[in-house]
Scaffold this motif. Sequence first.
Motif, PDB file in Angstrom:
ATOM      1  N   ALA A   1      41.747  44.595  31.861  1.00  0.00           N
ATOM      2  CA  ALA A   1      42.652  43.721  31.112  1.00  0.00           C
ATOM      3  C   ALA A   1      42.361  43.771  29.616  1.00  0.00           C
ATOM      4  CB  ALA A   1      42.535  42.290  31.636  1.00  0.00           C
ATOM      5  N   TRP A   2      41.068  43.744  29.247  1.00  0.00           N
ATOM      6  CA  TRP A   2      40.716  43.807  27.820  1.00  0.00           C
ATOM      7  C   TRP A   2      41.122  45.148  27.218  1.00  0.00           C
ATOM      8  CZ3 TRP A   2      39.701  39.845  24.910  1.00  0.00           C
ATOM      9  CH2 TRP A   2      39.141  38.688  25.454  1.00  0.00           C
ATOM     10  N   LEU A   3      40.999  46.225  27.990  1.00  0.00           N
ATOM     11  CA  LEU A   3      41.345  47.542  27.477  1.00  0.00           C
ATOM     12  C   LEU A   3      42.845  47.661  27.250  1.00  0.00           C
ATOM     13  CD1 LEU A   3      39.812  50.117  26.740  1.00  0.00           C
ATOM     14  CD2 LEU A   3      40.270  50.974  29.024  1.00  0.00           C
ATOM     15  N   VAL A   4      43.649  47.148  28.189  1.00  0.00           N
ATOM     16  CA  VAL A   4      45.102  47.182  28.024  1.00  0.00           C
ATOM     17  C   VAL A   4      45.530  46.239  26.908  1.00  0.00           C
ATOM     18  CG1 VAL A   4      47.308  46.786  29.173  1.00  0.00           C
ATOM     19  CG2 VAL A   4      45.428  47.841  30.419  1.00  0.00           C
ATOM     20  N   LEU A   5      44.855  45.077  26.793  1.00  0.00           N
ATOM     21  CA  LEU A   5      45.180  44.126  25.739  1.00  0.00           C
ATOM     22  C   LEU A   5      44.977  44.748  24.359  1.00  0.00           C
ATOM     23  CD1 LEU A   5      46.016  41.245  24.995  1.00  0.00           C
ATOM     24  CD2 LEU A   5      43.612  40.578  25.165  1.00  0.00           C
ATOM     25  N   ALA A   6      43.928  45.575  24.235  1.00  0.00           N
ATOM     26  CA  ALA A   6      43.685  46.248  22.960  1.00  0.00           C
ATOM     27  C   ALA A   6      44.831  47.185  22.591  1.00  0.00           C
ATOM     28  CB  ALA A   6      42.371  47.028  23.020  1.00  0.00           C
ATOM     29  N   ALA A   7      45.488  47.754  23.605  1.00  0.00           N
ATOM     30  CA  ALA A   7      46.609  48.650  23.335  1.00  0.00           C
ATOM     31  C   ALA A   7      47.893  47.887  23.035  1.00  0.00           C
ATOM     32  CB  ALA A   7      46.822  49.586  24.530  1.00  0.00           C
ATOM     33  N   VAL A   8      47.982  46.628  23.470  1.00  0.00           N
ATOM     34  CA  VAL A   8      49.214  45.855  23.323  1.00  0.00           C
ATOM     35  C   VAL A   8      49.267  45.121  21.988  1.00  0.00           C
ATOM     36  CG1 VAL A   8      50.546  43.933  24.280  1.00  0.00           C
ATOM     37  CG2 VAL A   8      49.538  45.634  25.804  1.00  0.00           C
TER      38      VAL A   8
ATOM     39  N   ALA B   1      46.850  52.869  28.374  1.00  0.00           N
ATOM     40  CA  ALA B   1      47.817  52.491  29.390  1.00  0.00           C
ATOM     41  C   ALA B   1      47.669  53.297  30.662  1.00  0.00           C
ATOM     42  CB  ALA B   1      49.231  52.673  28.835  1.00  0.00           C
ATOM     43  N   THR B   2      47.183  54.560  30.588  1.00  0.00           N
ATOM     44  CA  THR B   2      47.096  55.386  31.772  1.00  0.00           C
ATOM     45  C   THR B   2      45.755  55.253  32.474  1.00  0.00           C
ATOM     46  OG1 THR B   2      46.318  57.240  30.432  1.00  0.00           O
ATOM     47  CG2 THR B   2      48.697  57.088  30.823  1.00  0.00           C
ATOM     48  N   TRP B   3      44.805  54.522  31.910  1.00  0.00           N
ATOM     49  CA  TRP B   3      43.504  54.361  32.550  1.00  0.00           C
ATOM     50  C   TRP B   3      43.645  53.447  33.758  1.00  0.00           C
ATOM     51  CZ3 TRP B   3      40.029  50.766  34.133  1.00  0.00           C
ATOM     52  CH2 TRP B   3      38.755  51.219  34.398  1.00  0.00           C
ATOM     53  N   SER B   4      43.006  53.792  34.837  1.00  0.00           N
ATOM     54  CA  SER B   4      43.066  52.941  36.026  1.00  0.00           C
ATOM     55  C   SER B   4      41.753  53.049  36.771  1.00  0.00           C
ATOM     56  CB  SER B   4      44.213  53.355  36.952  1.00  0.00           C
ATOM     57  OG  SER B   4      44.057  54.695  37.376  1.00  0.00           O
ATOM     58  N   ALA B   5      41.408  51.995  37.485  1.00  0.00           N
ATOM     59  CA  ALA B   5      40.155  51.970  38.231  1.00  0.00           C
ATOM     60  C   ALA B   5      40.251  52.908  39.425  1.00  0.00           C
ATOM     61  CB  ALA B   5      39.861  50.547  38.706  1.00  0.00           C
ATOM     62  N   PRO B   6      39.176  53.603  39.772  1.00  0.00           N
ATOM     63  CA  PRO B   6      39.206  54.504  40.911  1.00  0.00           C
ATOM     64  C   PRO B   6      39.256  53.732  42.219  1.00  0.00           C
ATOM     65  CG  PRO B   6      36.999  54.339  40.045  1.00  0.00           C
ATOM     66  CD  PRO B   6      37.886  53.576  39.104  1.00  0.00           C
ATOM     67  N   ALA B   7      39.675  54.393  43.267  1.00  0.00           N
ATOM     68  CA  ALA B   7      39.785  53.747  44.578  1.00  0.00           C
ATOM     69  C   ALA B   7      38.666  54.244  45.474  1.00  0.00           C
ATOM     70  CB  ALA B   7      41.142  54.056  45.204  1.00  0.00           C
ATOM     71  N   PHE B   8      38.070  53.328  46.223  1.00  0.00           N
ATOM     72  CA  PHE B   8      37.006  53.695  47.146  1.00  0.00           C
ATOM     73  C   PHE B   8      37.620  54.448  48.315  1.00  0.00           C
ATOM     74  CE2 PHE B   8      33.996  53.070  50.580  1.00  0.00           C
ATOM     75  CZ  PHE B   8      32.801  53.315  49.947  1.00  0.00           C
TER      76      PHE B   8
ATOM     77  N   HIS C   1      43.513  45.032  38.836  1.00  0.00           N
ATOM     78  CA  HIS C   1      44.295  43.865  39.221  1.00  0.00           C
ATOM     79  C   HIS C   1      45.786  44.192  39.143  1.00  0.00           C
ATOM     80  CE1 HIS C   1      45.811  39.746  39.306  1.00  0.00           C
ATOM     81  NE2 HIS C   1      44.600  39.375  39.709  1.00  0.00           N
ATOM     82  N   GLN C   2      46.546  43.593  40.081  1.00  0.00           N
ATOM     83  CA  GLN C   2      47.977  43.862  40.131  1.00  0.00           C
ATOM     84  C   GLN C   2      48.681  43.464  38.840  1.00  0.00           C
ATOM     85  OE1 GLN C   2      49.923  41.945  43.400  1.00  0.00           O
ATOM     86  NE2 GLN C   2      51.953  42.739  42.881  1.00  0.00           N
ATOM     87  N   PHE C   3      48.265  42.339  38.225  1.00  0.00           N
ATOM     88  CA  PHE C   3      48.892  41.881  36.994  1.00  0.00           C
ATOM     89  C   PHE C   3      48.585  42.828  35.827  1.00  0.00           C
ATOM     90  CE2 PHE C   3      49.355  37.105  38.157  1.00  0.00           C
ATOM     91  CZ  PHE C   3      50.372  37.462  39.041  1.00  0.00           C
ATOM     92  N   VAL C   4      47.393  43.460  35.842  1.00  0.00           N
ATOM     93  CA  VAL C   4      47.073  44.437  34.799  1.00  0.00           C
ATOM     94  C   VAL C   4      48.002  45.640  34.911  1.00  0.00           C
ATOM     95  CG1 VAL C   4      45.284  45.937  33.852  1.00  0.00           C
ATOM     96  CG2 VAL C   4      44.678  43.678  34.707  1.00  0.00           C
ATOM     97  N   GLN C   5      48.247  46.078  36.150  1.00  0.00           N
ATOM     98  CA  GLN C   5      49.175  47.182  36.357  1.00  0.00           C
ATOM     99  C   GLN C   5      50.586  46.801  35.905  1.00  0.00           C
ATOM    100  OE1 GLN C   5      48.192  50.264  37.474  1.00  0.00           O
ATOM    101  NE2 GLN C   5      50.261  50.880  36.883  1.00  0.00           N
ATOM    102  N   SER C   6      50.971  45.542  36.175  1.00  0.00           N
ATOM    103  CA  SER C   6      52.285  45.073  35.729  1.00  0.00           C
ATOM    104  C   SER C   6      52.365  45.035  34.208  1.00  0.00           C
ATOM    105  CB  SER C   6      52.562  43.681  36.315  1.00  0.00           C
ATOM    106  OG  SER C   6      52.549  43.706  37.726  1.00  0.00           O
TER     107      SER C   6
ATOM    108  N   ALA D   1      53.941  41.829  28.755  1.00  0.00           N
ATOM    109  CA  ALA D   1      52.610  42.383  29.045  1.00  0.00           C
ATOM    110  C   ALA D   1      51.524  41.379  28.696  1.00  0.00           C
ATOM    111  CB  ALA D   1      52.401  43.683  28.265  1.00  0.00           C
ATOM    112  N   LEU D   2      51.667  40.688  27.557  1.00  0.00           N
ATOM    113  CA  LEU D   2      50.690  39.667  27.167  1.00  0.00           C
ATOM    114  C   LEU D   2      50.642  38.532  28.172  1.00  0.00           C
ATOM    115  CD1 LEU D   2      51.298  39.487  23.313  1.00  0.00           C
ATOM    116  CD2 LEU D   2      49.191  40.184  24.438  1.00  0.00           C
ATOM    117  N   ALA D   3      51.790  38.164  28.707  1.00  0.00           N
ATOM    118  CA  ALA D   3      51.820  37.070  29.683  1.00  0.00           C
ATOM    119  C   ALA D   3      51.030  37.437  30.937  1.00  0.00           C
ATOM    120  CB  ALA D   3      53.270  36.743  30.038  1.00  0.00           C
ATOM    121  N   PHE D   4      51.184  38.668  31.399  1.00  0.00           N
ATOM    122  CA  PHE D   4      50.428  39.110  32.576  1.00  0.00           C
ATOM    123  C   PHE D   4      48.931  39.133  32.276  1.00  0.00           C
ATOM    124  CE2 PHE D   4      54.467  41.245  34.002  1.00  0.00           C
ATOM    125  CZ  PHE D   4      54.586  40.544  35.194  1.00  0.00           C
ATOM    126  N   LEU D   5      48.580  39.644  31.098  1.00  0.00           N
ATOM    127  CA  LEU D   5      47.163  39.771  30.748  1.00  0.00           C
ATOM    128  C   LEU D   5      46.497  38.417  30.591  1.00  0.00           C
ATOM    129  CD1 LEU D   5      47.419  42.716  28.195  1.00  0.00           C
ATOM    130  CD2 LEU D   5      46.532  42.805  30.526  1.00  0.00           C
TER     131      LEU D   5
END
Length: 454
Positions: free
Chosen positions: A37-44, A304-311, A2-7, A20-24
Motif C-alpha cells: 500500500a505504501w509503495l502504490v501510495l508513493a506512485a499516486v 503499479a506493476t509490483w505485486s506480492a508473490p504467491a505461495f 491486499h485486494q484493495f491495493v490491487q483495486s 485509488a487514494l480511497a482504497f489505500l
Amino acid sequence: MHQFVQSAIEAAKQGDNAKALAFLKQVLNANPNDVDAWLVLAAVVDDPQRKRQCLKRVLTLDPVNMVAREELEDMDRAEMGYPADTFGLTQDGSAPVSTESYEPEKSSSYYSYDPSAFEPEPVKQAPPQTKAPPQTPAPRKSQKKQGNEKPQVFQYSLVWRVFMYIATALFGAIGLLMLFSREFSVGMSFIGISALFLIVIMFVLPTVEMTSTGIRTSGLFSSGEAKWDEIVKMKSNTMKSRMELTKRNKQMVYVSSQVTGYSQIVETLRQKRPDLFGMAPRPQAQVSASTDDGASYDNGARAATWSAPAFKGTRNFRKSFFMQYGILIFIIPLCLFAVSAGAAPSADNKTFLGGMLVALICIYQFFATFFQTNSVKIAGNKLTIGSLFTEKSFSAKEIRDIRLQAVRRRYGSVVNYVNITTANGKNYSVQGFTDGEEAIYGSLTNWWEAYRNA
C-alpha cells in the motif's frame, strides 16, 4: 497483496487517483505496515515530500526494497539537477548520493498513517520561471556503480572473540614460561590448551558481508561470493553450523550460522530469492519503453506493476528419528544410575536426595521428548504442527508472528530455532529438523505473508 491495493492499482492505471487514494486509506487504516500500500501510495501522490515519506516508510518496513530505494535515488538526482534518465555520476565516477542517506525521519506523518495527509490538493499555478541553461548530461551507464555501497558486516560475537584471543595468548605464554623453567609436562599442557583455543578461533573468524546485489563470505581457509540472482540452491548444514549456497557454476558459498545477526541474512535471502523457499520469484521492475539500456525506469509503472508473490505447492518438514529420540540414549542410563546410587543400602541422605533429584530431571526430560514438535506441514491456507501425541492446525490469520531466533550457549556457540507465535500467545519452537531452520523459516514466512491478508 491486499485486494484493495490491487483495486487502487487498477484505479491509478485508469487515471482515477482519488479512487485509488480511497482504497489505500482503507488498507493503511487497517494495517499501517502494509508495504504494498505504501509503495502504490508513493506512485499516486503528486507532492514530492509526501512521495518521499511514503518511500522511506517502505524502506523502514522492507530495508532491501530496491523499487523504493531507486525511486528515492531518482528523486535525489532530480533535486541535484541531474537528468532523470542518467545516473548522475561525477567526473571521478562516484555516485553523488549514498544509500546511507535514507535514514528514517522521526515525524508523526512518517511513522503513523494520517488519512488526511494524502488528500488530493488543488493544483496551484506556478509562477513563470526563467529557464535554466541546459546542462550537459553525464554519460549513460547501463548499471549502477556498486563500489561505493557500504556492506553490512556480520561476525562472531566480539566479546567471545576477544576472550578467545586473550585465552590463547595467555595459555601459550604460560606454557612457554614453564618450558623455559624446564617444567616440560606442565608447559606442554598449557601449550595444548592454547592450541585448542586456536582451533576454536578458526571457527569464529568467518565474516559475512551483504549488499543490495549479493553476499560475500571470508574465513581462514575459504571465501566466496555470489550475487542474489546467481544462487540456484540453498541448503542448511546443521552439523557444520552453516548455510550452503550453490551458484549456477556449481561453486559453493558457505555462510556461517554462528555470526551475530544471522537471522537478518536469512531474511534478506528470503526477500531477494523467495523461490528458494517455495515461492514464485518476485516480478522485476518494468522498464520504460523509451530506454535502450535499462538505465531509466518508468516510475508509475514500476510501482503499479509490483505485486506480492504467491505461495505454491505443499511443504512437509519432519524431524529425523535420531534428532527426536537420540537424547534418550543418555537419559535412560543416567536415570537408572541415579536411582541405583540413591537407593543403595550404603547411601546416606545427601546421596539419596541427589540421586532422586537427578532421576526426576531425567524422567521429566524423557516425557518432554515425546511432546516436542516433530512435524510441520503447509498446505493451502493451513499450517499443521504436530508431535507424537498431538496435532494442531492454524490458518495464516491465526498466526501472530514467525521469527528465526538465536540462543548463545555458555561457551559461545549459537543455536538457531524458528519460533511460531499463535494469535492466542502460544509459542511453538521448531529446531533440529533435517531440512534446517533456514528452509523452514523461509517457507513459513512466505506462506504467512501470502495468506494472512487473504
